[in-house]
Scaffold this motif. Structure first.
Motif: not given
Length: 164
Positions: A26-37, A101-109
């Motif tokens: 199972a995936v928790a996309d954070g700053a990846t915005g759904g790209l992992m899934a 699998l999870a991602e937490s980040g700061s993509v910028g902008g």
């Protein structure tokens, strides 16, 4: 080459590793915005190794997907190893998978709510008997490039963590 095409071979390898184990992710996309899934879903027959997940981009999404009391996050900030591990455990448990699998980040902008610098991402992989994290610092404010880099980082962690 687009990102999904680029990462499809890696997603296929992750799929094979999971299927060989008879386990699901199972995936928790954070700053990846759904790209992992999205990358994992490029593999035909994804139901055999992928149960789903969600994009955790707000406190409301976090509350719904993880179903944890607010106190569970006490002392944590986004884009940190403890926060990403908590998310990976929660998405795994709430979706009934062996792996999260999870991602937490700061993509910028824009400014990250926790003050994390643009270009910082933490990926976490939690399985039946192991937990792994991988921190990435791009030092870039390029939102789109960071989303792609964070997705690569998370999938690299998944592949390495699942390898025998």
């Amino acid at each position: 080459m687009d990102l999904l095409t680029e990462l499809h071979p890696q997603a296929a390898r992750i799929a094979e590793l999971l299927k060989a184990r008879g386990e699901k992710l199972a995936v928790a996309d954070g700053a990846t915005g759904g790209l992992m899934a999205a990358c994992l879903l490029t593999v035909p027959g994804a139901l055999k190794f992928f149960v789903g997940g969600g994009v955790v981009y707000s406190f409301r999404a976090r509350d719904v997907l993880f179903d944890l009391p607010r106190g569970a996050y006490a002392g944590m900030t986004g884009a940190s190893e403890p926060y990403a591990l908590l998310q990976a455990r929660a998405i795994r448990d709430n979706f009934g998978a062996e792996w999260g699998l999870a991602e937490s980040g700061s993509v910028g902008g824009s400014t990250h709510p926790s003050g994390a610098p643009a270009g910082r991402s933490v990926a976490a992989l939690v399985g039946p008997d192991s937990e792994h994290t991988r921190v990435m610092e791009t030092a870039s404010d390029d939102r789109i490039a960071n989303m792609a880099a964070f997705t690569r980082n998370a999938l690299n962690l998944a592949e390495a963590g699942l390898a025998p």
